[in-house]
Design an enzyme around this catalytic site. Structure first.
Site, short mmCIF file in Angstrom:
data_model
loop_
_atom_site.label_atom_id
_atom_site.label_comp_id
_atom_site.label_asym_id
_atom_site.label_seq_id
_atom_site.Cartn_x
_atom_site.Cartn_y
_atom_site.Cartn_z
N SER A 1 -0.90 -6.79 -10.41
CA SER A 1 -0.29 -6.21 -11.61
C SER A 1 1.01 -5.53 -11.23
O SER A 1 1.07 -4.81 -10.23
CB SER A 1 -1.21 -5.15 -12.24
OG SER A 1 -2.50 -5.66 -12.48
N HIS B 1 0.74 -3.83 -7.65
CA HIS B 1 -0.54 -3.38 -7.13
C HIS B 1 -1.48 -4.58 -7.06
O HIS B 1 -1.57 -5.36 -8.03
CB HIS B 1 -1.12 -2.30 -8.05
CG HIS B 1 -2.44 -1.78 -7.59
ND1 HIS B 1 -2.56 -0.90 -6.53
CD2 HIS B 1 -3.70 -2.04 -8.01
CE1 HIS B 1 -3.84 -0.64 -6.34
NE2 HIS B 1 -4.56 -1.31 -7.22
N ASP C 1 -1.24 4.30 -9.99
CA ASP C 1 -1.58 2.96 -10.47
C ASP C 1 -2.01 2.97 -11.94
O ASP C 1 -2.91 2.24 -12.34
CB ASP C 1 -2.70 2.34 -9.59
CG ASP C 1 -2.30 2.25 -8.13
OD1 ASP C 1 -1.12 2.05 -7.85
OD2 ASP C 1 -3.18 2.36 -7.26
N ASN D 1 6.03 -0.78 -9.59
CA ASN D 1 5.19 -1.04 -8.41
C ASN D 1 4.39 -2.30 -8.66
O ASN D 1 4.08 -2.63 -9.81
CB ASN D 1 4.21 0.13 -8.19
CG ASN D 1 3.27 -0.13 -7.01
OD1 ASN D 1 3.72 -0.56 -5.94
ND2 ASN D 1 1.98 0.12 -7.20
N1 NHR Z 1 2.94 7.37 -6.68
C1 NHR Z 1 2.71 7.67 -7.98
N2 NHR Z 1 2.99 8.91 -8.39
N3 NHR Z 1 2.23 6.77 -8.88
C2 NHR Z 1 1.94 5.52 -8.48
O1 NHR Z 1 1.49 4.66 -9.39
C3 NHR Z 1 2.14 5.14 -7.12
C4 NHR Z 1 2.65 6.12 -6.24
C5 NHR Z 1 2.85 5.80 -4.88
C6 NHR Z 1 2.53 4.55 -4.41
C7 NHR Z 1 1.57 2.27 -4.73
C8 NHR Z 1 0.00 2.25 -4.74
C9 NHR Z 1 -0.51 0.83 -4.57
O2 NHR Z 1 0.06 -0.11 -5.13
C10 NHR Z 1 2.01 3.59 -5.28
C11 NHR Z 1 1.82 3.88 -6.64
C12 NHR Z 1 -0.74 4.26 -1.60
C13 NHR Z 1 -1.76 5.09 -2.04
C14 NHR Z 1 -2.37 6.11 -1.10
O3 NHR Z 1 -3.45 6.60 -1.33
C15 NHR Z 1 -2.19 4.96 -3.35
C16 NHR Z 1 -1.61 4.03 -4.22
C17 NHR Z 1 -0.57 3.22 -3.78
C18 NHR Z 1 -0.16 3.32 -2.47
N4 NHR Z 1 -1.65 6.51 -0.01
C19 NHR Z 1 -2.08 7.46 1.02
C20 NHR Z 1 -1.31 8.79 0.95
O4 NHR Z 1 -1.83 9.80 1.43
C21 NHR Z 1 -1.85 6.89 2.40
C22 NHR Z 1 -2.62 5.63 2.64
C23 NHR Z 1 -2.19 4.87 3.88
O5 NHR Z 1 -1.19 5.26 4.54
O6 NHR Z 1 -2.79 3.82 4.15
O7 NHR Z 1 -0.16 8.81 0.46
O8 NHR Z 1 -1.57 0.63 -3.96
#
Ligand code: NHR
Length: 182
Positions: free
Chosen positions: A122, A95, A131, A93
């Site tokens: 990163s 970030h 993350d 990913n």
């Molecule tokens: N999943 C895991 N298990 N581990 C990681 O490191 C992940 C992942 C899924 C996505 C990308 C991450 C980013 O680069 C990513 C890394 C979305 C959220 C989030 O809170 C958090 C981190 C990342 C992406 N998503 C909400 C949810 O309920 C929805 C938020 C929205 O739709 O705006 O899934 O930032």
């Protein structure tokens, strides 16, 4: 995504086999199709928070494409440990922060709010914890006077398009030592 796809030519050890989105409106789907790459969409919304059911559908096109490496690029759905474990050690990913700073969302606003002189992006391995996986590369940018989250995001994005292809190439070659830019 386009930067990754367009980098996978010539002596690059990888080739794109699938572009998969949870949003049928994502502009990247047409860009992938224009490049002759298979695409698939699995909308998360009908699953109404049932992540396991969403991920079961997400797995279908992945099982067909059989990727060796999965790259998240703007993928915004948190993945369960169960899903991640299927691709452990081969899912990346990018970030938009200098991890371990600012995990999660609204990273640019948080860097400005904190008065940071530097910000960046990163590339990390995806693990069950958000993350949090091993860092494979970072690129730095200055935070300028008068930056807004949007102006800072645009400066970081330029670096994302350089960093991620560089990390992917090395990762596909089996090299996990971090890329540090500039
Ligand atoms: N999943 C895991 N298990 N581990 C990681 O490191 C992940 C992942 C899924 C996505 C990308 C991450 C980013 O680069 C990513 C890394 C979305 C959220 C989030 O809170 C958090 C981190 C990342 C992406 N998503 C909400 C949810 O309920 C929805 C938020 C929205 O739709 O705006 O899934 O930032």
């Amino acid at each position: 995504m386009v930067s990754l796809v367009d980098s996978m030519i010539g002596d690059h050890p990888a080739r794109p086999c699938l572009v998969l989105s949870n949003d049928a409106q994502a502009g990247g789907l047409k860009k992938a199709a224009d490049r002759g790459i298979p695409t698939a969409v699995v909308d998360h919304r009908p699953f109404k928070g049932d992540r396991a059911a969403f991920e079961a559908e997400l797995l279908k096109p992945l099982q067909e494409a059989q990727p060796d490496i999965v790259c998240l690029a703007g993928f915004m759905r948190v993945l369960t440990g169960d899903f991640v474990s299927r691709f452990q050690g081969r899912m990346l990913n990018i970030h938009p922060s200098l991890l371990p700073k600012y995990k999660g969302l609204h990273t640019h606003a948080r860097a400005i709010e904190a008065g940071d002189a530097e910000h960046g992006c990163s590339v990390h391995e995806v693990t069950a914890a958000l993350d949090d996986g091993p860092i494979l590369g970072q690129a730095r940018v200055p935070v300028e006077q008068g930056d807004t989250p949007d102006t800072l995001a645009a400066r970081v994005l330029v670096q994302e398009h350089v960093l991620y292809p560089e990390v992917l190439r090395r990762y596909a070659e089996g090299n996990r030592s971090p890329v540090l830019l500039p």
